[in-house]
Design a protein around this motif. Structure first.
Motif, PDB file in Angstrom:
ATOM      1  N   GLU A 205       0.744  -1.253   0.016  1.00 50.29           N
ATOM      2  CA  GLU A 205       0.023   0.089   0.054  1.00 50.29           C
ATOM      3  C   GLU A 205       1.072   1.461   0.107  1.00 50.29           C
ATOM      4  O   GLU A 205       0.548   2.196  -0.684  1.00 50.29           O
ATOM      5  CB  GLU A 205      -1.077  -0.163   1.116  1.00 50.29           C
TER       6      GLU A 205
ATOM      7  N   ASP B  31      -4.144   7.369  -4.548  1.00 49.82           N
ATOM      8  CA  ASP B  31      -4.803   7.867  -3.267  1.00 49.82           C
ATOM      9  C   ASP B  31      -4.913   6.419  -2.205  1.00 49.82           C
ATOM     10  O   ASP B  31      -4.940   5.431  -2.937  1.00 49.82           O
ATOM     11  CB  ASP B  31      -6.036   8.418  -3.701  1.00 49.82           C
TER      12      ASP B  31
ATOM     13  N   ARG C  88      -7.390   5.165  -0.861  1.00 52.63           N
ATOM     14  CA  ARG C  88      -8.378   4.204  -0.741  1.00 52.63           C
ATOM     15  C   ARG C  88      -8.358   3.349  -2.065  1.00 52.63           C
ATOM     16  O   ARG C  88      -8.406   2.160  -1.852  1.00 52.63           O
ATOM     17  CB  ARG C  88      -9.801   4.942  -0.941  1.00 52.63           C
TER      18      ARG C  88
ATOM     19  N   HIS D  14      -5.382   1.079  -1.079  1.00 45.92           N
ATOM     20  CA  HIS D  14      -5.810  -0.322  -0.159  1.00 45.92           C
ATOM     21  C   HIS D  14      -6.328  -0.970  -0.859  1.00 45.92           C
ATOM     22  O   HIS D  14      -6.337  -2.328  -0.723  1.00 45.92           O
ATOM     23  CB  HIS D  14      -6.814   0.618   0.845  1.00 45.92           C
ATOM     24  N   LEU D  15      -7.508  -0.861  -1.656  1.00 39.96           N
ATOM     25  CA  LEU D  15      -8.430  -1.813  -2.660  1.00 39.96           C
ATOM     26  C   LEU D  15      -7.337  -2.677  -3.371  1.00 39.96           C
ATOM     27  O   LEU D  15      -7.586  -3.956  -3.644  1.00 39.96           O
ATOM     28  CB  LEU D  15      -9.359  -1.178  -3.099  1.00 39.96           C
TER      29      LEU D  15
ATOM     30  N   TYR E 197     -12.386  -7.733  -0.535  1.00 43.34           N
ATOM     31  CA  TYR E 197     -12.924  -6.644   0.479  1.00 43.34           C
ATOM     32  C   TYR E 197     -14.136  -6.846   1.352  1.00 43.34           C
ATOM     33  O   TYR E 197     -15.224  -7.614   0.714  1.00 43.34           O
ATOM     34  CB  TYR E 197     -13.099  -5.288  -0.310  1.00 43.34           C
TER      35      TYR E 197
ATOM     36  N   GLU F 153     -10.118  -1.748   6.903  1.00 42.81           N
ATOM     37  CA  GLU F 153      -9.766  -0.234   6.975  1.00 42.81           C
ATOM     38  C   GLU F 153     -10.174   0.348   7.838  1.00 42.81           C
ATOM     39  O   GLU F 153     -11.030   0.172   8.858  1.00 42.81           O
ATOM     40  CB  GLU F 153     -10.455   0.154   5.741  1.00 42.81           C
TER      41      GLU F 153
ATOM     42  N   PRO G  61     -13.552   6.059   8.491  1.00 42.31           N
ATOM     43  CA  PRO G  61     -13.390   7.340   8.031  1.00 42.31           C
ATOM     44  C   PRO G  61     -13.019   8.402   9.101  1.00 42.31           C
ATOM     45  O   PRO G  61     -13.769   8.189  10.113  1.00 42.31           O
ATOM     46  CB  PRO G  61     -14.785   7.735   7.118  1.00 42.31           C
TER      47      PRO G  61
END
Length: 105
Positions: free
Chosen positions: A70, A79, A81, A84-85, A95, A100, A103
């Motif tokens: 990551e 970015d 997100r 991460h994915l 997922y 995670e 937020p």
């Protein structure tokens, strides 16, 4: 042998050996997200294993490799997100909420 996908690891049948450089990278990567107790606890497990000369296995190895992948993706301009994915995809992890940090508002 050194992995090209995970440059800060050495892969062994018995687990993944973390390196000092890898731990520094993981620490720096995690610091940009602020204090998150789950990540702090996982990082402590990594450093404890490293200091005792133990390979990382199971969730510890997955977490270490996840943060390194990551971090590299984000360093390349992705970015958080999306990185991460993509990291989950690379690791073959479906997922699901909980993979995670919540937020931040």
């Amino acid at each position: 042998p050194r992995s090209t996908l995970f440059p800060y690891t050495t892969l062994f049948r018995s687990g993944v050996n973390a390196t000092r450089e890898g731990l520094i990278d993981v620490s720096q990567h995690l610091s940009q997200f602020g204090v998150e107790p789950t990540n702090a606890a996982m990082y402590e497990r990594l450093t404890t294993a490293f200091e005792s000369g133990q390979p990382l296995t199971g969730a510890d190895a997955t977490f270490y490799q996840h943060e390194l992948i990551e971090s590299g993706l984000m360093d390349g301009g992705m970015d958080a997100r999306a990185a991460h994915l993509e990291t989950l995809r690379i690791q073959g992890i479906d997922y699901a909420p909980g993979y995670e940090a919540p937020p931040r508002f």
